[in-house]
Motif scaffolding. Structure first.
Motif, PDB file in Angstrom:
ATOM      1  N   SER A 190    -102.088  71.660   2.767  1.00 22.74           N
ATOM      2  CA  SER A 190    -101.072  70.645   2.494  1.00 22.74           C
ATOM      3  C   SER A 190    -101.738  69.470   1.799  1.00 22.74           C
ATOM      4  N   SER A 191    -101.008  68.868   0.868  1.00 22.68           N
ATOM      5  CA  SER A 191    -101.593  67.711   0.187  1.00 22.68           C
ATOM      6  C   SER A 191    -101.677  66.522   1.136  1.00 22.68           C
ATOM      7  N   ASN A 192    -101.028  66.645   2.308  1.00 21.82           N
ATOM      8  CA  ASN A 192    -101.112  65.567   3.291  1.00 21.82           C
ATOM      9  C   ASN A 192    -102.380  65.630   4.138  1.00 21.82           C
ATOM     10  N   ILE A 193    -103.114  66.732   4.065  1.00 25.33           N
ATOM     11  CA  ILE A 193    -104.370  66.808   4.814  1.00 25.33           C
ATOM     12  C   ILE A 193    -105.460  66.173   3.967  1.00 25.33           C
ATOM     13  N   LEU A 194    -105.937  65.027   4.431  1.00 28.68           N
ATOM     14  CA  LEU A 194    -106.859  64.239   3.613  1.00 28.68           C
ATOM     15  C   LEU A 194    -108.313  64.622   3.859  1.00 28.68           C
ATOM     16  N   ASP A 195    -108.610  64.969   5.110  1.00 30.62           N
ATOM     17  CA  ASP A 195    -109.996  65.336   5.396  1.00 30.62           C
ATOM     18  C   ASP A 195    -110.040  66.219   6.630  1.00 30.62           C
ATOM     19  N   TYR A 196    -111.100  66.961   6.735  1.00 29.13           N
ATOM     20  CA  TYR A 196    -111.268  67.885   7.837  1.00 29.13           C
ATOM     21  C   TYR A 196    -112.743  67.868   8.194  1.00 29.13           C
ATOM     22  N   LEU A 197    -113.020  67.774   9.466  1.00 32.87           N
ATOM     23  CA  LEU A 197    -114.420  67.699   9.900  1.00 32.87           C
ATOM     24  C   LEU A 197    -114.624  68.592  11.109  1.00 32.87           C
ATOM     25  N   GLU A 198    -115.645  69.424  11.056  1.00 33.03           N
ATOM     26  CA  GLU A 198    -115.942  70.291  12.182  1.00 33.03           C
ATOM     27  C   GLU A 198    -116.735  69.485  13.207  1.00 33.03           C
ATOM     28  N   SER A 256    -117.490  70.807  16.520  1.00 36.04           N
ATOM     29  CA  SER A 256    -118.324  71.776  17.226  1.00 36.04           C
ATOM     30  C   SER A 256    -117.880  73.139  16.741  1.00 36.04           C
ATOM     31  N   GLU A 257    -118.380  74.177  17.386  1.00 36.62           N
ATOM     32  CA  GLU A 257    -118.036  75.528  16.957  1.00 36.62           C
ATOM     33  C   GLU A 257    -116.525  75.771  16.976  1.00 36.62           C
ATOM     34  N   ASP A 258    -115.830  75.161  17.959  1.00 34.22           N
ATOM     35  CA  ASP A 258    -114.390  75.422  18.019  1.00 34.22           C
ATOM     36  C   ASP A 258    -113.504  74.187  18.127  1.00 34.22           C
ATOM     37  N   HIS A 259    -114.061  73.055  17.763  1.00 31.97           N
ATOM     38  CA  HIS A 259    -113.244  71.839  17.728  1.00 31.97           C
ATOM     39  C   HIS A 259    -113.405  71.132  16.394  1.00 31.97           C
ATOM     40  N   SER A 260    -112.309  70.525  15.949  1.00 26.46           N
ATOM     41  CA  SER A 260    -112.428  69.778  14.699  1.00 26.46           C
ATOM     42  C   SER A 260    -111.525  68.560  14.686  1.00 26.46           C
ATOM     43  N   MET A 261    -111.673  67.810  13.634  1.00 26.11           N
ATOM     44  CA  MET A 261    -110.902  66.596  13.453  1.00 26.11           C
ATOM     45  C   MET A 261    -110.232  66.646  12.093  1.00 26.11           C
ATOM     46  N   VAL A 262    -108.964  66.264  12.030  1.00 21.17           N
ATOM     47  CA  VAL A 262    -108.308  66.182  10.717  1.00 21.17           C
ATOM     48  C   VAL A 262    -107.734  64.796  10.508  1.00 21.17           C
ATOM     49  N   GLU A 263    -107.731  64.425   9.245  1.00 20.23           N
ATOM     50  CA  GLU A 263    -107.120  63.163   8.859  1.00 20.23           C
ATOM     51  C   GLU A 263    -105.894  63.549   8.049  1.00 20.23           C
ATOM     52  N   VAL A 264    -104.705  63.195   8.532  1.00 20.00           N
ATOM     53  CA  VAL A 264    -103.492  63.612   7.816  1.00 20.00           C
ATOM     54  C   VAL A 264    -102.583  62.434   7.492  1.00 20.00           C
ATOM     55  N   MET A 265    -101.967  62.521   6.331  1.00 26.72           N
ATOM     56  CA  MET A 265    -100.957  61.550   5.934  1.00 26.72           C
ATOM     57  C   MET A 265     -99.680  61.941   6.651  1.00 26.72           C
ATOM     58  N   ALA A 266     -98.975  60.945   7.222  1.00 32.85           N
ATOM     59  CA  ALA A 266     -97.737  61.244   7.940  1.00 32.85           C
ATOM     60  C   ALA A 266     -96.774  61.987   7.022  1.00 32.85           C
ATOM     61  N   GLY A 267     -96.433  63.208   7.402  1.00 36.92           N
ATOM     62  CA  GLY A 267     -95.539  64.022   6.589  1.00 36.92           C
ATOM     63  C   GLY A 267     -94.087  63.627   6.818  1.00 36.92           C
ATOM     64  N   ARG A 268     -93.183  64.239   6.052  1.00 35.36           N
ATOM     65  CA  ARG A 268     -91.752  63.985   6.166  1.00 35.36           C
ATOM     66  C   ARG A 268     -91.283  64.151   7.610  1.00 35.36           C
ATOM     67  N   ARG A 269     -91.809  65.181   8.277  1.00 35.95           N
ATOM     68  CA  ARG A 269     -91.374  65.518   9.631  1.00 35.95           C
ATOM     69  C   ARG A 269     -91.834  64.509  10.685  1.00 35.95           C
ATOM     70  N   MET A 270     -92.757  63.623  10.301  1.00 37.31           N
ATOM     71  CA  MET A 270     -93.274  62.672  11.287  1.00 37.31           C
ATOM     72  C   MET A 270     -92.683  61.279  11.145  1.00 37.31           C
TER      73      MET A 270
END
Ligand code: ATP
Ligand code: ATP
Ligand code: CA
Length: 218
Positions: free
Chosen positions: A134-142, A144-158
């Protein structure tokens, strides 16, 4: 006081680290076995020397022991990367960062004394893949092996909804740890925070939860 770095291997990755550290005013010793590379970096780094980093004697001569942080950016030659790391660990270098080429390479580097292993092609690939969902996902960071962090722009649904309305924690098992609105950073937003257009949410969670969140809400 200037911190001292050494960068071994001046390919695209090591070269860019060397350039950026130098631009930030750090003292950088650039090392490569290839004379052309050294010529390219002699006006960029504080020192640029031709040396084979798998030669312990050569590294000692360069005074590598006095350097705070050594970055091993040898790419394709995994054997040279491993040997160099072993030598640096043996010499007692305080901080060794190594670029890994594969998951096996990474495992070995961790065992033989690398303090920090980076995997730029894999990580950048993952980041870009998430931004393609999605163009709203600005960044993604791992994280740990199974956890991550995302930076997202508030989408229409939010938009116009509160965190309670969206029920993100219960529905997806993810936590909104902060919301950026312009220059303002709202750490641990309250449940009644109303999300507006252009708000940026920072969300942490397990990979599969983040993935469901991305697909359904972003
Ligand atoms: P990138 O993807 O960052 O461009 P790469 O994967 O292409 O890197 P290589 O070209 O294999 O990586 O290595 C990067 C640099 O490391 C090269 O300039 C190479 O000359 C240097 N290098 C390789 N082995 C050694 C060694 N033993 N001692 C010093 N330098 C080395
Ligand atoms: P990275 O640094 O991301 O590992 P690289 O710089 O080492 O990549 P290559 O190994 O040259 O890049 O190419 C990456 C992949 O692209 C390889 O698996 C290769 O088989 C594939 N590839 C290269 N050229 C073509 C082509 N013309 N058509 C299809 N696949 C290709
Ligand atoms: Ca490469």
């Amino acid at each position: 006081m200037k911190r001292e770095f050494a960068v071994i291997g001046l390919g695209r990755f090591g070269g860019s680290i060397c350039e950026e550290l130098s631009m930030e005013g750090m003292k950088v010793l650039a090392i490569d076995k290839n004379e052309h590379k050294i010529n390219e970096y002699k006006n960029i780094a504080s020192h640029a020397v031709i040396a084979d980093s798998t030669d312990e004697h050569a590294l000692k001569e360069l005074g590598i022991k006095n350097i705070d942080h050594v970055i091993v950016a040898i790419g394709d030659n995994i054997q040279a990367s491993i040997l160099t790391t072993v030598i640096l660990a043996d010499l007692g270098i305080k901080k060794i960062t190594v670029k890994a080429q594969s998951d096996y390479h990474e495992k070995i580097l961790n065992k033989i004394g690398a303090h920090h292993v980076v995997h730029p092609e894999r990580d950048m690939g993952k980041r870009i893949a998430h931004s393609l969902i999605s163009s709203n996902i600005l960044d993604y960071l791992e994280l740990s092996e199974d956890h991550s962090m995302v930076e997202v722009m508030a989408g229409r649904r939010m938009r116009g909804k509160t965190l309670v309305d969206l029920n993100i924690r219960a529905k997806f098992g993810c936590n909104v740890v902060a919301i950026k609105r312009g220059k303002q950073m709202n750490v641990s937003p309250s449940a009644d925070y109303i999300i507006q257009e252009n708000d940026v949410l920072i969300v942490i969670g397990a990979d599969n939860d983040i993935s469901r969140f991305e697909k359904q809400l972003v």
